[in-house]
Design an enzyme around this catalytic site. Structure first.
Site, PDB file in Angstrom:
ATOM      1  N   THR A   1       0.865  -1.169   0.000  1.00  0.00           N
ATOM      2  CA  THR A   1       0.000   0.000   0.000  1.00  0.00           C
ATOM      3  C   THR A   1       0.896   1.211   0.000  1.00  0.00           C
ATOM      4  OG1 THR A   1      -1.952   0.911   1.088  1.00  0.00           O
ATOM      5  CG2 THR A   1      -0.157   0.255   2.512  1.00  0.00           C
TER       6      THR A   1
ATOM      7  N   GLY B   1      -0.012   4.789  10.736  1.00  0.00           N
ATOM      8  CA  GLY B   1      -0.389   4.062   9.542  1.00  0.00           C
ATOM      9  C   GLY B   1       0.634   2.980   9.263  1.00  0.00           C
TER      10      GLY B   1
ATOM     11  N   SER C   1       4.535   0.267  -1.209  1.00  0.00           N
ATOM     12  CA  SER C   1       4.887   0.092  -2.622  1.00  0.00           C
ATOM     13  C   SER C   1       5.037   1.403  -3.369  1.00  0.00           C
ATOM     14  CB  SER C   1       3.824  -0.750  -3.321  1.00  0.00           C
ATOM     15  OG  SER C   1       3.740  -2.001  -2.720  1.00  0.00           O
TER      16      SER C   1
ATOM     17  N   LYS D   1      -6.054   1.576   6.993  1.00  0.00           N
ATOM     18  CA  LYS D   1      -4.659   1.317   7.359  1.00  0.00           C
ATOM     19  C   LYS D   1      -4.063   2.445   8.184  1.00  0.00           C
ATOM     20  CE  LYS D   1      -4.417  -1.055   3.013  1.00  0.00           C
ATOM     21  NZ  LYS D   1      -3.938  -0.958   1.647  1.00  0.00           N
TER      22      LYS D   1
END
Length: 176
Positions: free
Chosen positions: A5, A49, A127, A37
């Protein structure tokens, strides 16, 4: 590289915002579009997060929250979490990174023993982290947008480039 994410935090003066996308992938398949998240903890004074596996991220949330209850200061709690993370054989297998921010500072926390405070108030993990970091830094330097606006715009840009990041963006902030 965690294919997970994107989580981003931006600080401008006393204002700080943290955001993340909602995509959950399993391999190369999108499983969910609106996962949560990020959250506020410690009487809504700390933003956190994670990027990585959901179970591991939630474990880190819980452990940091316990450390905050014990030490009542984010820097000390984060330091103690990193110490535990490095020293515990089970925790060392955790596949997640975390960002935590309060009114004073922002921290990238990892199981490698990293506890990083950025020079410019911008941190990104996951990512699309490098894309979000670049977009946020450019927006911070070239505009007068608020941290919340910068996080939103940078994550939108990231979602157009990174296949593991979507445009279902959740945002939380601390502002005066």
């Amino acid at each position: 590289m965690l294919r997970s994410t994107t989580i981003l935090t931006v600080r401008r003066g006393k204002d700080v915002a943290l955001g993340g996308d909602g995509q959950v992938t399993l391999g190369d398949t999108v499983i969910k579009h609106s996962a949560k998240k990020i959250r506020k903890i410690h009487q809504n004074s700390v933003l956190i997060g994670f990027a990585g596996t959901a179970a591991d991220g939630l474990t880190l949330f819980e452990k940091l929250e316990k450390k905050l209850d014990q030490y009542r200061h984010l820097q000390r709690a984060a330091h103690e979490l990193v110490q535990d993370w490095r020293g515990d054989r089970v925790l060392r297998r955790v596949e997640a990174l975390m960002i935590a921010a309060d009114a004073e500072a922002s921290y990238l926390i990892s199981g490698n023993g990293d506890l990083i405070i950025p020079d410019d108030g911008v941190l990104a993990i996951g990512s699309g982290g490098s894309i979000a970091l670049a977009a946020a830094r450019a927006l911070l330097q070239q505009t007068e947008l608020s941290p919340a606006e910068i996080v939103t715009e940078a994550l939108k840009i990231t979602s157009q480039i990174c296949i593991y990041t979507n445009d279902t963006i959740e945002l939380i902030d601390l502002s005066e």
